[in-house]
Design a protein around this motif. Structure first.
Motif, short mmCIF file in Angstrom:
data_model
loop_
_atom_site.label_atom_id
_atom_site.label_comp_id
_atom_site.label_asym_id
_atom_site.label_seq_id
_atom_site.Cartn_x
_atom_site.Cartn_y
_atom_site.Cartn_z
N ALA A 51 58.67 14.37 98.79
CA ALA A 51 57.43 13.60 98.96
C ALA A 51 57.60 12.19 98.41
O ALA A 51 57.14 11.20 99.02
CB ALA A 51 56.27 14.32 98.27
N ASP A 52 58.26 12.07 97.28
CA ASP A 52 58.50 10.76 96.68
C ASP A 52 59.42 9.92 97.55
O ASP A 52 59.21 8.72 97.75
CB ASP A 52 59.08 10.95 95.27
CG ASP A 52 59.18 9.63 94.51
OD1 ASP A 52 58.16 8.90 94.47
OD2 ASP A 52 60.26 9.33 93.97
N GLU A 96 57.62 8.51 100.64
CA GLU A 96 56.79 7.34 100.32
C GLU A 96 57.64 6.09 100.12
O GLU A 96 57.24 4.98 100.48
CB GLU A 96 55.94 7.61 99.07
CG GLU A 96 54.80 8.59 99.30
CD GLU A 96 53.88 8.15 100.43
OE1 GLU A 96 53.45 6.98 100.42
OE2 GLU A 96 53.61 8.97 101.33
N LYS A 97 58.84 6.28 99.56
CA LYS A 97 59.74 5.14 99.33
C LYS A 97 60.49 4.75 100.58
O LYS A 97 61.12 3.68 100.63
CB LYS A 97 60.74 5.47 98.22
CG LYS A 97 60.10 5.63 96.85
CD LYS A 97 61.16 6.01 95.81
CE LYS A 97 60.55 6.16 94.42
NZ LYS A 97 61.57 6.59 93.42
N LYS A 151 54.93 8.23 108.07
CA LYS A 151 55.00 8.92 106.78
C LYS A 151 54.05 10.11 106.71
O LYS A 151 54.38 11.13 106.09
CB LYS A 151 54.68 7.93 105.65
CG LYS A 151 55.74 6.85 105.45
CD LYS A 151 55.40 5.96 104.26
CE LYS A 151 56.47 4.91 104.04
NZ LYS A 151 56.17 4.03 102.88
N GLN A 208 55.12 13.88 105.69
CA GLN A 208 54.51 14.59 104.55
C GLN A 208 53.96 15.94 105.00
O GLN A 208 54.06 16.94 104.26
CB GLN A 208 53.38 13.74 103.93
CG GLN A 208 53.85 12.48 103.22
CD GLN A 208 54.54 12.76 101.89
OE1 GLN A 208 54.96 13.88 101.60
NE2 GLN A 208 54.69 11.71 101.08
N SER A 240 48.14 17.04 98.28
CA SER A 240 49.03 16.64 99.37
C SER A 240 48.17 16.11 100.52
O SER A 240 46.96 15.99 100.41
CB SER A 240 49.86 17.83 99.85
OG SER A 240 49.03 18.80 100.47
#
Length: 535
Positions: A326-327, A330-331, A354, A358, A534
């Protein structure tokens, strides 16, 4: 309708309707109201309407189904088309068969055309053979050569007025492709469109093709007559009664609503609708206008004996792997990490959307590709099946639930929007040694029926003919939400797991109603899985 069962023909062919003078639609609407009122208030007519005698002896229509057949027959007699909008699971199919049986007793021989989603064709054929065996039925589908052979054989236009001419069952796609060939069989006594909400876009190719078919009457079947806007409802009404509902702007003006929810276009807001309802009873007005053309009953009102359904939202957490992914999503660096781990599918990953990534991640991180076991070179889920469970919070939760459900003798439906999720669940079920069936968009239509028969057979699968509770029973039926939400009856199951929710709540409702429908004998539990914190 006169004593011979015949009546004045009404042409419902949209492409050749005569030009209407101003005000004609209003007169037609008034006439439809008067006829509907006569039918609803004529108690003597209601009392004498009985189940058609040519239905098989094992068929006993429920009271509300008999009322539905009576209503459909009255539409035909009055030259009006309509929408049967009973809630899913109330037996719209048998009511249509009852209508055909009734018309046959009145010497209306057809031809009858049923246009339905591809997945439902075997069920339509089976139901006609089961409940009305005296009337032949033909599934008009398959290769072009096979369809040509049908047109030369049982569907030869020369025999279309014969009492033994088959009821034609075909798919939406075939109806579009072979529209000109089907036109040769017209005029149809009835064109019946299953899952009629597919016609909600009045500009689509399907509705244009079906409007070209000459028919005395049209009937739409839908459990969800209005999903989003009044424009969609108008499209359905325009298809069945183009003489009455001939102008979308006029229809909208009756209610004062326009572009509902589209604030940027000065559209009607929810607050506007509530205020208008309080002032002018607009929703009540809508119900009144629909009354002659639309019949809708819901399970809670007419199926008193139907066991209850309870929906429970169950939350799971995320695994460490999911939190890490998940991190990275996002990046915007997930692709690089997948390639670093040697996951070849990573090179095809799009990082633009994104939100979708997710959603995939909360279902299972192996949606992006499965890591390889460095010691053996095989997929890690194959070497260590338990990791399939531990890698996803939803899977860990579902594993505990299914273990208990299996022990307690239940049968379970699992719905997901993503076939890749079904693939992972399939690996998990093999690891658990639980027997399962599966239907998704790639399943052939005849294989669908076979899978349903095998799964439902467990209700009498024990040696003494009772329900099979043994460990080797078919325990799980996996279905993709869209492909498995139509024409499927799985009342042997009493538990439904919505693994990931659809954006359209009607799709999930259709999924639940695969098991919570007429024929269900046990209370139904629906578990909707959601991941905390989430998307």
């Amino acid at each position: 309708m006169d004593k011979s069962g015949k009546r004045k023909k009404k042409n419902s062919k949209g492409g050749k309707s005569k030009k209407k003078t101003k005000g004609n639609s209003g007169e037609a609407l008034k006439s439809a109201f008067e006829k509907d009122n006569q039918v609803r208030t004529n108690k003597e007519l209601k009392a004498i309407f009985v189940q058609p005698p040519n239905l098989t002896k094992s068929c006993t229509l429920k009271d509300y189904q008999l009322e539905g057949v009576r209503w459909l027959a009255s539409l035909y007699e009055n030259g009006v088309s309509g929408i049967l909008a009973d809630e899913m699971g109330l037996g719209k199919t048998i009511q249509v068969i009852g209508l055909v049986a009734h018309l046959l007793t009145q010497e209306v021989t057809g031809p009858f055309l049923v246009v339905a989603p591809l997945a439902t064709l075997p069920n339509w054929v089976r139901e006609f053979i089961k409940w009305l065996p005296s009337k032949p039925v033909c599934r008009y589908h398959g290769a072009a050569a096979d369809r040509e052979e049908m047109m030369r054989g049982p569907l030869n236009p020369k025999g279309k007025r014969d009492k033994n001419f088959p009821v034609i069952i075909t798919s939406f796609e075939t109806a579009i492709r072979d529209q000109k060939k089907l036109q040769k069989l017209g005029p149809f006594a009835y064109v019946i469109v299953d899952e009629g909400h597919r016609l909600k876009n009045h500009r689509c190719m399907l509705i244009r093709s079906l409007k070209q078919l000459d028919a005395s009457n049209r009937l739409l079947l839908t459990g969800t007559p209005i999903q989003n806007t009044l424009d969609e409802l108008w499209a359905l009404l325009n298809f069945v009664n183009p003489q009455i509902f001939d102008d979308l702007n006029v229809f909208q003006s009756w209610f004062g609503f326009k572009d509902i929810g589209q604030k940027s276009h000065n559209g009607t807001t929810e607050e506007d609708i509530i205020a208008e309802e309080r002032k002018n009873k607009t929703v009540t007005k809508l119900h009144e206008i629909l009354r002659p053309f639309l019949l809708r009953r819901v399970k809670i009102d007419v199926l008193k004996e139907l066991p209850p359904k309870k929906e429970v939202v169950v939350y799971s957490g995320m695994s460490r792997l999911q939190l890490g992914y998940a991190d990275l999503i996002e990046k915007g660096t997930l692709r690089e990490e997948l390639l670093r781990q040697g996951i070849g599918d990573g090179k095809n990953l799009s990082q633009t959307n994104k939100m979708m990534n997710q959603r995939k991640n909360v279902n299972h991180p192996f949606m992006f590709g499965e890591p390889l076991d460095p010691s053996t070179g095989v997929h890690i889920g194959t070497s260590y099946p338990q990791l399939l469970v531990r890698a996803s919070g939803k899977f860990a939760l579902m594993d505990r639930m299914l273990d208990r459900l299996h022990t307690d003798g239940h049968q379970v439906l699992i719905f997901s929007q993503m076939t890749k999720v079904l693939n992972i669940i399939e690996d998990y079920l093999n690891f658990r040694n639980w027997k399962y069936c599966r239907i998704d968009g790639s399943t052939k239509i005849d294989d669908r029926q076979t899978a349903m028969d095998v799964f439902n057979a467990e209700t009498t699968g024990a040696a003494d003919g009772s329900r099979n509770y043994s460990d080797d029973r078919y325990f799980v039926f996996m279905l993709s939400t869209r492909a498995g939400g139509l024409g499927i009856n799985l009342t042997s199951a009493d538990t439904c797991i919505i693994f990931d929710s659809d954006w359209n709540p009607h799709a999930d409702s259709q999924a639940m109603d695969r098991c919570h429908r007429m024929g269900q004998t046990r209370p139904v539990a629906v578990y909707r899985l959601l991941t905390s914190n989430s998307v």
